[in-house]
Design a protein around this motif. Structure first.
Motif: not given
Length: 387
Positions: A228-229, A276-286, A288-295, A319-324
Motif C-alpha cells: 500500500r502507498q 497522523v495517518a489512517e492505518y493501511n488507508g492508502g491505495p494498493g499497488i502491485p 513499490a515500483a508502481e508508487q506515484t507519491g501522490v496523496v 501543513y505537510a503530507e507524504t506517502t510511504c
C-alpha cells in the motif's frame, strides 16, 4: 556508487532499509564477509525506512510481540551506545478506542512487567485535553519515537566498521544459481557473486520474488504480500492549546469507522506538528515500483475529518503530507524464512521498525544456520492478527 564488479562475498544483503541494515550489521559484527546492496541510498526516501518518525511501543494484544519488543529494546540500547546517537526519543503512548481493547493491552503489559496505567476516558481527557478519548485509555510511558533514517545510517556505519562493503545505486534485476551460490545481475549490467543472499527489499519484494531462484514449493508457501502507498499528514499544534511535541504522546485509536495512529512528526516536517495517518488507508499497488507519491484526496479528507472530530489540540488543516510504503501479510506477522542459502526477510505490516535490531539478529541467525527464528515467521502461516 557501484561500478562493474566481479567481486564475491560470503553474504550479500539486498536492501539498506532498517531490516537490511540491521542484518548486515549483525553479520559483519560476527566476522562474516558482507556486501550490502542498495538500489538508491540507505533509508531512501521512496522506501519504507526513511524519515525521523516511527512509533516505538510495547502495547500488543499478543504477548509474543510484547516480549519481542523487550528483547529488541535491549539491542536498541546497545546500538545507541555503540553508535553514540539517540535513536529512540521517549514520548509515551496512549491506546484507546472500542476496537483497541485497552484492558487487554494492560493485562499483557502487566504480565510482562512493563510500566503502564489503565485510566478512564474522563481522567485521560484531564491529562491530555488535546485528544477526545472515547474509551478507557492505556498509557505506557516507555513508548516513544524511532528516528528511522538515523538508525539505518548508524547500523550501516557499524557494518562498515566491522568490514562490510556498501554498494549504492545498485538495482537488482535478476539472480541466477552459480555453483553452490548465486550471481546477482543489476539493471545496468553489473554482476556480483554471493555464497549466501539475504533479500530485504521492502515493497519491491513481491515483484523481486519472481526473479529469485527459489524452490517452487517454497514460493508457493509464502504469504500473499500486498503493498500500500500509505498516506501521512502533518497537523500543527494549535497555538492556544499549550501543547507541543514535548507533551504529545504517540497514539493508536481503533474506532468503528477508522483506525488511526499519530506521533510527533520530528524533523520530517519541521518539528511543528503531529503526524497522523489512517492505518493501511492508502491505495494498493502491485509493488513499490508502481508508487506515484501522490496523496489520495479521499484519504486526506478522511484523516482531516478525523482530526477535526477527535484531536482538538491540532489545527485540522495539514501543513505537510507524504506517502510511504506498507508491505503487508494477511496475518500481519513478519516473514523471515530460508530456502537453500537464500533468506527472505519482510518485517512488514506497518509495525516492523521497532524490531529492527532483533530482526537483524534473527535474520543473521537463520542465514548462518547458527540459530532459529520464531515458527510464526516461517512460510507456514501464523493464525492471529498482531497489531
Amino acid at each position: 556508487m557501484a561500478g562493474p564488479s566481479s567481486d564475491a562475498s560470503d553474504y550479500v544483503v539486498v536492501g539498506a532499509g532498517l531490516a537490511g541494515a540491521a542484518t548486515a550489521w549483525q553479520l559483519a559484527a560476527r566476522g562474516h564477509q558482507v556486501t550490502l546492496l542498495e538500489r538508491d541510498v540507505p533509508a531512501a526516501h521512496d522506501g519504507s525506512s526513511h524519515g525521523s518518525a516511527r512509533i516505538f511501543r510495547y502495547a500488543y494484544p499478543d504477548p509474543f510481540y510484547t516480549r519481542a519488543v523487550l528483547d529488541s529494546k535491549a539491542l536498541w540500547d546497545g546500538l545507541a551506545t555503540e553508535a553514540g546517537a539517540e535513536l529512540i526519543t521517549p514520548f509515551g503512548a496512549v491506546d484507546y478506542g472500542p476496537k483497541r481493547n485497552p484492558a487487554l493491552l494492560a493485562e499483557v503489559l502487566a504480565a510482562a512487567g512493563i510500566d503502564h496505567e489503565l485510566v478512564s476516558a474522563a481522567e485521560a481527557r484531564g491529562r491530555w485535553p488535546q485528544i477526545a478519548f472515547d474509551t478507557k485509555v492505556l498509557w505506557h510511558p516507555g513508548a516513544g519515537v524511532i528516528d528511522a533514517e538515523t538508525s539505518v545510517n548508524a547500523m550501516v556505519a557499524l557494518a562498515v566498521r566491522y568490514g562490510a562493503k556498501v554498494l549504492t545505486g545498485w538495482s537488482l534485476d535478476r539472480v541466477e544459481r552459480l555453483g553452490g551460490g548465486y550471481r546477482l545481475h543489476s539493471s545496468t549490467g553489473e554482476t556480483l557473486d554471493a555464497g549466501n543472499m539475504v533479500i530485504s527489499a521492502g515493497g519491491w519484494l513481491p515483484r523481486l520474488l519472481e526473479s529469485l531462484p527459489l524452490p517452487a514449493g517454497f514460493l508457493a508457501g509464502l504469504p500473499d504480500f500486498t503493498v500500500r502507498q500509505e498516506q501521512a499528514f502533518h497537523f500543527r499544534y494549535r497555538e492556544d492549546s499549550g501543547f507541543s511535541a514535548t507533551n504529545w504522546p504517540t497514539f493508536i485509536h481503533k474506532a468503528g469507522d477508522i483506525q488511526t495512529y499519530g506521533l510527533p512528526g520530528g524533523r520530517d516536517a519541521g518539528f511543528a506538528g503531529q503526524k497522523v495517518a489512517e492505518y493501511n488507508g492508502g491505495p494498493g499497488i502491485p509493488s513499490a515500483a508502481e508508487q506515484t507519491g501522490v496523496v489520495d484526496p479521499a484519504n486526506r479528507a478522511r484523516v482531516v475529518d478525523y482530526v477535526r472530530r477527535c484531536l482538538p489540540g491540532l489545527d485540522p488543516e495539514p501543513y505537510a503530507e507524504t506517502t510511504c510504503l506498507f508491505t503487508n501479510t494477511p496475518t500481519e506477522d513478519f516473514l523471515i524464512d530460508r530456502a537453500d542459502n537464500l533468506t527472505v526477510v519482510s518485517p512488514c505490516s506497518g509495525h516492523g521498525a521497532k524490531f529492527a535490531p532483533l530482526i537483524g539478529q534473527w535474520a543473521a541467525d537463520l542465514a548462518t544456520g547458527t540459530g532459529a527464528v520464531p515458527d510464526r515467521f516461517r512460510s507456514t502461516a501464523s493464525p492471529a492478527l498482531t497489531t
